[in-house]
Design an enzyme around this catalytic site. Sequence first.
Site, PDB file in Angstrom:
ATOM      1  N   LYS A   1       0.825  -1.217   0.000  1.00  0.00           N
ATOM      2  CA  LYS A   1       0.000   0.000   0.000  1.00  0.00           C
ATOM      3  C   LYS A   1       0.859   1.267   0.000  1.00  0.00           C
ATOM      4  CE  LYS A   1      -4.350  -1.850   1.515  1.00  0.00           C
ATOM      5  NZ  LYS A   1      -5.338  -2.065   2.569  1.00  0.00           N
TER       6      LYS A   1
ATOM      7  N   ARG B   1      -3.433  -9.896   5.122  1.00  0.00           N
ATOM      8  CA  ARG B   1      -3.860  -9.996   3.714  1.00  0.00           C
ATOM      9  C   ARG B   1      -2.705  -9.492   2.860  1.00  0.00           C
ATOM     10  NH1 ARG B   1      -6.144  -6.587   0.029  1.00  0.00           N
ATOM     11  NH2 ARG B   1      -7.741  -7.452  -1.334  1.00  0.00           N
TER      12      ARG B   1
HETATM   13  N1  HH2 Z   1      -7.441  -3.684   0.989  1.00  0.00           N
HETATM   14  C1  HH2 Z   1      -7.774  -3.700  -0.327  1.00  0.00           C
HETATM   15  C2  HH2 Z   1      -8.880  -4.443  -0.762  1.00  0.00           C
HETATM   16  N2  HH2 Z   1      -9.607  -5.182   0.104  1.00  0.00           N
HETATM   17  N3  HH2 Z   1      -9.987  -5.960   2.306  1.00  0.00           N
HETATM   18  C3  HH2 Z   1      -9.668  -5.969   3.610  1.00  0.00           C
HETATM   19  N4  HH2 Z   1     -10.373  -6.695   4.489  1.00  0.00           N
HETATM   20  N5  HH2 Z   1      -8.607  -5.240   4.098  1.00  0.00           N
HETATM   21  C4  HH2 Z   1      -7.844  -4.457   3.272  1.00  0.00           C
HETATM   22  O1  HH2 Z   1      -6.905  -3.802   3.778  1.00  0.00           O
HETATM   23  C5  HH2 Z   1      -8.164  -4.423   1.880  1.00  0.00           C
HETATM   24  C6  HH2 Z   1      -9.267  -5.199   1.417  1.00  0.00           C
HETATM   25  C7  HH2 Z   1      -6.974  -2.915  -1.312  1.00  0.00           C
HETATM   26  O2  HH2 Z   1      -5.908  -3.665  -1.802  1.00  0.00           O
HETATM   27  P1  HH2 Z   1      -5.905  -4.495  -3.187  1.00  0.00           P
HETATM   28  O3  HH2 Z   1      -6.949  -5.550  -3.199  1.00  0.00           O
HETATM   29  O4  HH2 Z   1      -4.543  -4.993  -3.438  1.00  0.00           O
HETATM   30  O5  HH2 Z   1      -6.183  -3.406  -4.305  1.00  0.00           O
HETATM   31  P2  HH2 Z   1      -7.459  -2.979  -5.122  1.00  0.00           P
HETATM   32  O6  HH2 Z   1      -8.545  -2.616  -4.183  1.00  0.00           O
HETATM   33  O7  HH2 Z   1      -6.970  -1.817  -5.947  1.00  0.00           O
HETATM   34  O8  HH2 Z   1      -7.886  -4.130  -5.966  1.00  0.00           O
END
Ligand code: HH2
Length: 352
Positions: free
Chosen positions: A296, A331
Site C-alpha cells: 500500500k 492480507r
Molecule cells: N485492501 C484492499 C482491498 N480489500 N480488504 C480488507 N479486508 N482489508 C484491506 O486492507 C483491503 C481489502 C486494497 O488492496 P488491493 O486488493 O490490493 O487493491 P485494489 O482494491 O486496488 O484491488
Amino acid sequence: MTGIYLEPVGMVYGAIARDAVALGAALPLAGSSSIAFGAVRLWEGEPGNIKHAIVRVSTIQAIDEPLVKELLDKIMSPRAPAAGVSMDAPRIMGIVNATPDSFSNGGDHFDAAAAIAHARKLAAEGADFIDIGAESTRPGAEPVDAEEELRRLMPVLQGLSGMPVPISADTRKPEVMREAAAAGAAMINDVSALAFAPDSLSTAAALKKPAVLMHAQGNPDKMQDNPVYTDVVVEVYDFLENRIHAAVSAGLPRESLIADPGIGFGKNLEHNLSLLQSLSLFHGLGVPLLVGVSRKGLIGTLTGEEEPKERAVGSIAAALDAISKGVQIVRVHDVLETRQAFAVWQALHGAA
Ligand code: HH2
C-alpha cells in the site's frame, strides 16, 4: 461519552509466555498458548481528550468495573476458527485481483485464466485463505456495477471449485455475495463492513458465512481527498464495535465475524501509523483481527519505493509487526515471501 479501551502491551511469546502466565505476570492473548501480554495501556476519555496509562495485568484484573472485566475477557478469550481455519497461529490471506485497475498489480489477473492460475500459485505457496476481488477499491477507483463484478468474478470462482483453501469474496454488493457463496466462496470480505447496501447485513446473515468487517471513511473514489479524525484509533474502534453489534443483531453469530481497521481506506500516513502502532487495542473487539498493508501507499511513502510490486520487503516488515501484536490474519500479495518470514519469526519466538 467517556470510553474505556484496553491495549495489551508488553507481549511475550512461546515458553516465556506460558511461564509468565503461570506466574501471574502476563495474561494469554486471544486464548493463545504462545502469546501473552504483560501490561495494558488503558485509554480513557473521548476522542480529543483521551488519557493513557500503563497498568500491570494484576492491577487491571483487580479493577472492579464491569466494562474493564468485559474488555479483558474479550481480549483473552479464544477465537473461533474462520471457514474451518483455526485462529491459533498467524494466517495468510493471499490476494487475487480479477480487475483491470488494481493499484498493486493492475490488470495482471484480469483474465479469468490468469486469476485462477494465480490463486492456485498462492495456495501452493501456503496461503490459508484466497481473497478474490473483482472491483478495485484503490483510492480514486471508479465503482463497477454488480453485473460487471459478477462477470469478472464468477468464472474465477467456478475455475477454483474444489480447491481445498477457503476462498473469500472481496465485495460490497449483496447480489455478488449471494452468487459467490453459491459458487463456493467460504467467506465474505466487505470493505464497507456490510453497510454498502440496505440488505447487506441480512444477506450475509442468510448466507451463514464468516464475514470480514472493515473500516473505511468515505467511498474509494474520494476517500483519500482529506480524511479527518479527532482520534483515528478510537473512532475506528468504535465504528467496528458498532458494526459488530449491527451484524450480531442481524443474525450473524459473533464467532463468524472478523474485524479490520482498513489501512489506507480514508486515512493519511499519520492515521495509518497510529492504527498500526495500536493494533493490539482492537483485540478488545473480541473477534479475530485481519490487517492489509501489503504494497500500500504507506509502504511507498515510508520507503520511497514508487513501484507497488517492489514493496514486498516493507510490506513483510509491517506484517511481522502485526503478528507480533497478535493479529490473526494478514492480507498479502507476496504469499511465499510472507510465509518464509513468518516461519522464521515463529521459530524464533517459539510460537505456534
Ligand atoms: N485492501 C484492499 C482491498 N480489500 N480488504 C480488507 N479486508 N482489508 C484491506 O486492507 C483491503 C481489502 C486494497 O488492496 P488491493 O486488493 O490490493 O487493491 P485494489 O482494491 O486496488 O484491488
